[in-house]
Design a protein around this motif. Structure first.
Motif, PDB file in Angstrom:
ATOM      1  N   TYR A  87       0.840  -1.190   0.000  1.00 24.64           N
ATOM      2  CA  TYR A  87       0.000   0.000   0.000  1.00 24.64           C
ATOM      3  C   TYR A  87       0.880   1.246   0.000  1.00 24.64           C
ATOM      4  N   THR A  91       0.954   3.985  -2.988  1.00 23.04           N
ATOM      5  CA  THR A  91       0.356   5.304  -2.736  1.00 23.04           C
ATOM      6  C   THR A  91       1.363   6.370  -2.342  1.00 23.04           C
ATOM      7  N   ASN A 118      -7.287   9.896  -2.662  1.00 26.23           N
ATOM      8  CA  ASN A 118      -8.385   8.925  -2.635  1.00 26.23           C
ATOM      9  C   ASN A 118      -8.295   7.969  -3.822  1.00 26.23           C
ATOM     10  N   LYS A 119      -7.931   8.469  -4.990  1.00 30.40           N
ATOM     11  CA  LYS A 119      -7.764   7.617  -6.176  1.00 30.40           C
ATOM     12  C   LYS A 119      -6.603   6.651  -5.964  1.00 30.40           C
ATOM     13  N   ASN A 121      -5.572   5.539  -3.109  1.00 30.92           N
ATOM     14  CA  ASN A 121      -6.075   4.584  -2.132  1.00 30.92           C
ATOM     15  C   ASN A 121      -6.921   3.506  -2.817  1.00 30.92           C
ATOM     16  N   GLN A 122      -7.848   3.914  -3.662  1.00 32.79           N
ATOM     17  CA  GLN A 122      -8.722   2.955  -4.343  1.00 32.79           C
ATOM     18  C   GLN A 122      -7.921   2.025  -5.259  1.00 32.79           C
ATOM     19  N   ASP A 123      -6.984   2.609  -6.016  1.00 28.54           N
ATOM     20  CA  ASP A 123      -6.160   1.798  -6.926  1.00 28.54           C
ATOM     21  C   ASP A 123      -5.322   0.791  -6.145  1.00 28.54           C
ATOM     22  N   ARG A 125      -5.881  -0.522  -3.241  1.00 34.42           N
ATOM     23  CA  ARG A 125      -6.722  -1.593  -2.696  1.00 34.42           C
ATOM     24  C   ARG A 125      -7.084  -2.622  -3.766  1.00 34.42           C
ATOM     25  N   GLN A 126      -7.354  -2.182  -4.970  1.00 37.84           N
ATOM     26  CA  GLN A 126      -7.664  -3.120  -6.056  1.00 37.84           C
ATOM     27  C   GLN A 126      -6.457  -3.992  -6.372  1.00 37.84           C
ATOM     28  N   ASP A 139     -13.896  -5.765  -0.538  1.00 39.44           N
ATOM     29  CA  ASP A 139     -13.368  -4.605   0.193  1.00 39.44           C
ATOM     30  C   ASP A 139     -13.245  -4.889   1.684  1.00 39.44           C
ATOM     31  N   SER A 143      -9.790  -4.308   3.844  1.00 36.89           N
ATOM     32  CA  SER A 143      -9.878  -3.369   4.972  1.00 36.89           C
ATOM     33  C   SER A 143      -9.353  -4.003   6.265  1.00 36.89           C
TER      34      SER A 143
END
Length: 149
Positions: A87, A91, A118-119, A121-123, A125-126, A139, A143
Motif C-alpha cells: 500500500y 500510494t 483517494n484515487k 487509495n482505491q487503486d 486496494r484493487q 473490500d 480493509s
C-alpha cells in the motif's frame, strides 16, 4: 516470470488466478524453488499430501521463528505486513491502520498526495486484493489488512 511480474494460475487457494508485481530477489528465489519442487498444476510436491505439506510449512515457519509464541506474529500476519508495505509503495503514504484515527490518516494522505490521495487509495486496494487472491468485490477483506477510511 515475465517483466518482473508473476502470473499464477494453478495451486492457489480457491483456484483464483493471481498476479504478483515487483518481486524482491528473495521472492524470485522462492518462486524458482516452488517451480522446482511443485507438482503438475499444483504447488504441493508430488510426494506430499496436502496435509503433509501444510505440516511441513508450519514446521519451517516455526523453525524460522515465525509464530505467535516466538515473535508475536503468525505467518498470516506476514500477509498483513505485505499488504501494508505494498500500500505504501503504491500510494506513497502509510496504510490507514498505521494511524490513531481516520482523520489523522486523511490529513497525512492529503499532505503527501493532495487531491489524488483517494484515487491512489482505491487503486492500491484493487491491486492488493488481486495480489492476495481476493476478488474485486472483497473490500471487507482488504480493509482487515489495511484499515478502513
Amino acid at each position: 516470470m515475465t517483466g518482473g511480474r508473476v502470473f499464477i494460475q494453478h495451486g492457489t487457494k480457491g483456484g483464483r488466478e493471481r498476479i504478483i508485481n515487483e518481486l524482491t530477489e528473495n521472492g524470485k528465489a522462492a518462486i524458482e524453488y516452488a517451480k522446482a519442487i511443485s507438482g503438475i498444476n499444483n504447488l504441493i510436491p508430488n510426494d506430499h499430501s496436502e496435509k503433509q505439506w501444510i505440516q511441513k510449512y508450519y514446521r519451517i515457519t516455526r523453525a524460522k521463528g515465525i509464530s505467535k509464541k516466538e515473535c508475536g506474529a503468525s505467518s498470516h500476519g506476514c500477509r498483513h505486513a505485505y499488504a501494508q508495505d505494498r500500500y505504501e509503495e503504491i500510494t506513497g503514504f502509510k496504510a490507514p491502520c498505521k494511524y490513531n484515527s481516520k482523520k489523522e490518516f486523511r490529513k497525512n494522505a492529503m499532505t503527501i498526495a493532495g487531491e489524488k490521495w483517494n484515487k491512489l487509495n482505491q487503486d492500491a486496494r484493487q491491486i492488493i486484493k488481486a495480489e492476495l487472491g481476493h476478488g474485486p468485490d472483497r473490500d471487507d477483506v482488504v480493509s482487515q489488512y489495511l484499515g478502513a477510511i
